[in-house]
Enzyme design. Structure first.
Site, short mmCIF file in Angstrom:
data_model
loop_
_atom_site.label_atom_id
_atom_site.label_comp_id
_atom_site.label_asym_id
_atom_site.label_seq_id
_atom_site.Cartn_x
_atom_site.Cartn_y
_atom_site.Cartn_z
CD GLU A 169 -2.97 1.27 2.18
OE1 GLU A 169 -3.40 0.29 2.82
OE2 GLU A 169 -3.23 2.44 2.47
CG HIS A 219 -0.95 5.44 -1.56
ND1 HIS A 219 -1.71 4.47 -2.16
CD2 HIS A 219 -1.24 5.37 -0.23
CE1 HIS A 219 -2.44 3.85 -1.24
NE2 HIS A 219 -2.16 4.37 -0.06
CG HIS A 268 -6.66 2.82 -0.40
ND1 HIS A 268 -7.06 4.14 -0.32
CD2 HIS A 268 -5.50 2.74 0.31
CE1 HIS A 268 -6.17 4.82 0.40
NE2 HIS A 268 -5.22 3.99 0.80
CG ASP A 309 -1.33 4.34 3.99
OD1 ASP A 309 -1.37 4.70 2.80
OD2 ASP A 309 -2.30 4.44 4.76
#
Ligand code: MN
Length: 317
Positions: free
Chosen positions: A7, A9, A160, A280
């Site tokens: 995860e 980004h 998500h 994240d």
């Protein structure tokens, strides 16, 4: 220990206007720091990965992506262009990056085609969707072609968080509860439960849905979901109890949750092969996430599964 993170980004060109929709959920200084790192694919990102012993990061367009674009043609075009952009970044660092496809589910048939292009032509390992698409959740029958394509390609869907469709009264006067602190958790857990109770996993038993944030609280709730489902006729009509679908079809990542309690709960309730490391980035401190998993009170075998083995198997790396 070497790691794969799922995860992680970025923000692609032209997606600033979509990102601004979530800007209100952050303090300006926090947002500014994140916005600096989101479009970066070289020195800074790789430095953090090296410091965390992250061998491979699976990159995804940050929320809300195209999910809130009301013009279907524009959403489809934007998804396609950001996927090409991501493929070009991966090509520059092929050993370090993989990709999750951005899909414009405003047109599920076209989204299925784009997913196929991303997996077969660009080498992506699945898709990531930022919540509902203009108010429609993935248990809606119109998404059947998209689920069928996921099954055909044997790739997972990362569900998500995204923006809430509307602002429920329960958050009124408590703006600090909206966003990543709490409201996105409610939204995403509910979306996942819509798949469970809406029969998606009954129809597609091979489906694999990835939830971030240690499963958005669901691992903690399995017993109660089973128990209370039995008090409704729709719940009793399900072929299996909700927990069975969650254990079989849902895997979780540690993104944004660096605490032993939720980790041990997830391993115990979902199983050792259902929890994967993630950070994240750049919304969370990846070093904190890496240290947490290195020091967590689990066996070496469990740590290997969380850090890389399960991701390698699921994503066929
Ligand atoms: Mn995230």
């Amino acid at each position: 220990m070497r790691k794969i993170a799922l995860e992680e980004h970025f923000n692609g060109p032209g997606f600033e206007k979509y990102l601004s929709a979530v800007a209100g959920e952050f303090d300006p200084a926090v947002l500014a720091a994140v916005e600096k790192l989101l479009p970066e694919f070289d020195e800074k990102r790789l430095q953090v990965m090296d410091a965390c012993d992250i061998e491979i990061a699976v990159l995804s367009q940050t929320a809300p992506g195209v999910q809130q674009e009301t013009d279907t043609g524009r959403a489809t075009k934007a998804a396609c262009s950001v996927n090409d952009f991501l493929a070009a970044q991966i090509a520059r660092h092929p050993k370090r990056y993989r990709g999750f496809a951005c899909v414009a589910l405003q047109d599920p048939v076209q989204a299925a085609r784009e997913l196929e292009r991303c997996v077969k032509d660009l080498g992506f390992v699945g898709a990531l969707v930022n919540g509902h698409t203009c108010g429609t959740y993935l248990d809606h029958p119109s998404f059947q072609p998209f689920w069928e394509k996921l099954m055909e390609l044997q790739v997972p869907l990362y569900l998500h968080p995204g923006l809430l469709y509307d602002e429920p009264h329960m958050f009124s006067g408590r703006r600090e509860l909206s966003g990543a602190t709490w409201s996105w958790t409610c939204e995403t857990a509910t979306h996942a439960l819509r798949l469970v109770f809406g029969g998606v996993f009954e129809k597609f038993p091979q489906a694999k849905v990835i939830l971030g944030h240690m499963g958005e609280t669901l691992p903690f709730e399995l017993w109660r979901l089973d128990s209370r489902a039995q008090t409704t006729s729709a719940g009793r009509a399900m072929k299996q109890p909700p927990s069975e679908y969650i254990r079989k079809n849902i895997v979780v990542t540690t993104s944004g949750v660096c605490a032993n309690g939720p980790l041990l709960c997830s391993l115990l309730e979902l199983g050792e092969d259902s929890v994967m490391f993630s950070t994240d980035f750049p919304y969370e401190d990846a070093l904190v996430a890496a240290r947490f998993i290195e020091e967590a009170p689990i066996s070496r075998e469990q740590r290997e599964k969380v850090c890389f083995r399960t991701a390698e198997r699921l994503l066929r790396l």
